[in-house]
Design an enzyme around this catalytic site. Structure first.
Site, PDB file in Angstrom:
ATOM      1  N   CYS A   1      -5.106  -3.059   3.240  1.00 52.04           N
ATOM      2  CA  CYS A   1      -4.779  -2.829   4.646  1.00 52.04           C
ATOM      3  C   CYS A   1      -5.967  -2.919   5.605  1.00 52.04           C
ATOM      4  O   CYS A   1      -6.415  -4.013   5.956  1.00 52.04           O
ATOM      5  CB  CYS A   1      -4.073  -1.472   4.770  1.00 52.04           C
ATOM      6  SG  CYS A   1      -3.170  -1.259   6.336  1.00 52.04           S
TER       7      CYS A   1
ATOM      8  N   LYS B   1      -9.891   0.985  -1.782  1.00 55.38           N
ATOM      9  CA  LYS B   1      -9.984   0.754  -0.348  1.00 55.38           C
ATOM     10  C   LYS B   1     -11.368   1.163   0.131  1.00 55.38           C
ATOM     11  O   LYS B   1     -11.830   2.279  -0.153  1.00 55.38           O
ATOM     12  CB  LYS B   1      -8.894   1.550   0.384  1.00 55.38           C
ATOM     13  CG  LYS B   1      -8.720   1.194   1.853  1.00 55.38           C
ATOM     14  CD  LYS B   1      -7.474   1.868   2.422  1.00 55.38           C
ATOM     15  CE  LYS B   1      -7.199   1.429   3.854  1.00 55.38           C
ATOM     16  NZ  LYS B   1      -5.937   2.018   4.379  1.00 55.38           N
TER      17      LYS B   1
ATOM     18  N   GLU C   1       0.844  -1.195   0.000  1.00 54.90           N
ATOM     19  CA  GLU C   1       0.000   0.000   0.000  1.00 54.90           C
ATOM     20  C   GLU C   1       0.880   1.245   0.000  1.00 54.90           C
ATOM     21  O   GLU C   1       1.870   1.334   0.740  1.00 54.90           O
ATOM     22  CB  GLU C   1      -0.897  -0.003   1.246  1.00 54.90           C
ATOM     23  CG  GLU C   1      -1.787   1.229   1.370  1.00 54.90           C
ATOM     24  CD  GLU C   1      -2.572   1.277   2.676  1.00 54.90           C
ATOM     25  OE1 GLU C   1      -3.595   1.974   2.726  1.00 54.90           O
ATOM     26  OE2 GLU C   1      -2.144   0.611   3.654  1.00 54.90           O
TER      27      GLU C   1
END
Length: 508
Positions: free
Chosen positions: A374, A340, A265
């Site tokens: 993440c 995300k 990321e």
């Protein structure tokens, strides 16, 4: 049962075995009017399909057998009698181009029951089904104890009681414990089977490895090689320097014939150093202008190095909104974007980021994959939805500053692997960026996690990198092991969910 056994052997039936085969059949089917096959019938069967006929021997004596044909699926699945499915005992129904291994007989001499020899025969049949690339095993099983209950319950009710272990049936109970499922009940199946009231239960075992249309080229692989990049944060003079460092890792991983390479990321964060005089929100929006050139360059890398590239993540602006996105650049030259979904408080506070709104999986030449950035891995609903769509490998590019933050990602990723019966690969950045605000320190340890069952590592970790050191991690994962886990695991998490009590679904 024989008190002392020196040798147990399972092999293909030979005509020389006939006398012993007949003796065992007579004892196994003592209640039947015609309890055995004639020698000419067995000889005919061996001429037609020798590899489908199995015997088990104890101290060189035939004590059990499993006999089979290959038939068309429609014939096997339709209502039929034993006489019809065997071609009036001529075995003319055998079709080498059929999809089904049809069991026409299986028995164990009563003297040798209790040794799980029947299970060996069934396991051998399953192996044969897989080797011949047949869709399933089907046969009609007798229900010899039904005669005791016929006045009070229907065959359907009897089957349910056997399934719930309220009633024991020596044939059906065994079949259900060997991963066969009931298709239907058939009447008048075997003439003279008084104990079953001439009922039979059509049962099926599915071959999870069956390939309907096998190909000579471009066949989907079972063993997939993953390459994870544990990226060192370092000053980069310009975009070309980023490409040079990225290409180095892609070249290395591709050189080991990897199918995927995963970047972390926001691994492009060093490019913000030139904008460190701006506030954090403006600085990250400046480097979002690099996102499209990076996507195009990584597409070129994917083609040139014949590898599927997961580009970690980078900032992306659309309609004035800032998102955290990445790209799956496939080796066929196409690319797809992922976003995300869950944004951390830090990303909102310093950068003003927004979360995406699309949950999806991706089809690749190595199976169906999922990608979550993440923080998303800490929300189990996302990966469960992906698992329901057939995800086999979940990739998680991450960026964590402290060991505490990394621990959240690691443990949640391991949980996702177990609960979704899939592999999870994670990769993050290491090192320091003193000239980039809000990106000062990083902590990471790339890893590949597995489900937790006998076929996998006891700690659920396939491979781990050295913490906080720039390196690549290369590991193989076997997708066929996941198929076996789904059907035959010690626990079957995806199958055993209580859909009658709860479920999750996408809202859009």
């Amino acid at each position: 049962m024989q008190t002392e056994i020196n040798k147990v052997e399972l092999r293909n039936l030979q005509i020389e075995d006939y006398k012993q085969l007949k003796n065992s059949m007579v004892k196994a089917y003592c209640e039947m009017d015609e309890p055995y096959w004639r020698e000419d019938e067995i000889e005919n069967l061996l001429n037609i399909f020798p590899e489908g006929q199995l015997v088990i021997l104890v101290d060189d004596k035939v004590v059990g057998s499993a006999l089979s044909l290959i038939v068309d699926y429609k014939k096997a699945n339709s209502n039929h009698t034993y006489e019809k499915i065997t071609g009036n005992y001529t075995f003319s129904t055998h079709d080498p181009n059929g999809e089904i291994l049809y069991g026409i007989d299986v028995f164990i001499d009563p003297e040798f029951r209790g040794l799980r020899l029947g299970r060996r025969l069934y396991d051998a049949r399953k192996e044969l089904c897989e080797q011949l690339n047949l869709k399933s095993i089907i046969f009609a099983g007798r229900i010899p104890n039904y005669n005791e209950f016929a006045d009070d319950i229907t065959p359907k009710e009897y089957i349910e009681k056997v399934r719930l272990k309220e009633v024991y049936d020596p044939v059906l109970s065994f079949q259900l414990s060997n991963e066969f499922h009931v298709i239907k009940v058939m009447k008048n199946y075997l003439e003279g089977d008084k104990s079953s009231q001439e009922y039979a239960v059509l049962l099926e075992w599915n071959n999870i490895y069956y390939d309907k249309s096998p190909k000579l080229i471009n066949t989907r692989k079972s063993v997939i090689r993953l390459g994870l990049v544990q990226w060192q944060m370092r000053p980069l003079a310009n975009l070309e320097a980023l490409f040079e460092q990225s290409e180095f890792f892609i070249d290395v991983v591709s050189g080991y014939n990897s199918d995927f390479v995963l970047f972390p990321e926001l691994f492009i964060a060093p490019l913000m150093a030139d904008y460190n005089h701006l506030n954090e929100a403006d600085a990250i929006r400046e480097i979002s202008h690099f996102t499209e050139p990076i996507r195009k360059k990584f597409q070129e890398f994917a083609i040139a190095y014949n590898i599927n590239i997961i580009t970690g993540s980078m900032p992306f602006t659309e309609d004035g909104n800032l998102y955290n996105v990445g790209f799956l650049c496939k080796r066929d030259g196409t690319s797809e974007m992922y976003t995300k979904i869950h944004i951390t408080p830090n990303e909102v506070q310093y950068w003003g980021m927004k979360g995406g709104s699309e949950i999806k999986t991706f089809d690749t030449d190595c199976g169906k994959i999922g990608i979550m950035i993440c923080y998303d891995v800490e929300f189990p609903e996302l990966s469960r939805l992906m698992a329901d769509e057939g995800m086999e490998i979940l990739f998680v590019p991450f960026l964590t500053d402290t060991q505490n933050a990394y621990t959240r990602v690691k443990l949640c990723a391991q949980a996702r692997a177990i609960e979704n019966e899939c592999y999870v690969a994670i990769a993050g950045c290491v090192g320091n960026l003193p000239r980039v605000n809000n990106m000062d320190i990083q902590y990471a340890q790339a890893a590949v996690f597995t489900p937790s069952d006998f076929a996998f590592p006891s700690n659920g970790i396939k491979a781990e990198a050295t913490p906080n050191t720039e390196m690549t991690l290369i590991a193989d994962v076997d997708l066929d092991m996941l198929k076996k886990l789904h059907e035959q695991g010690s626990v079957r998490i995806l199958k055993d969910r209580r859909h009658d009590l709860y479920k999750i679904k996408k809202l859009k």
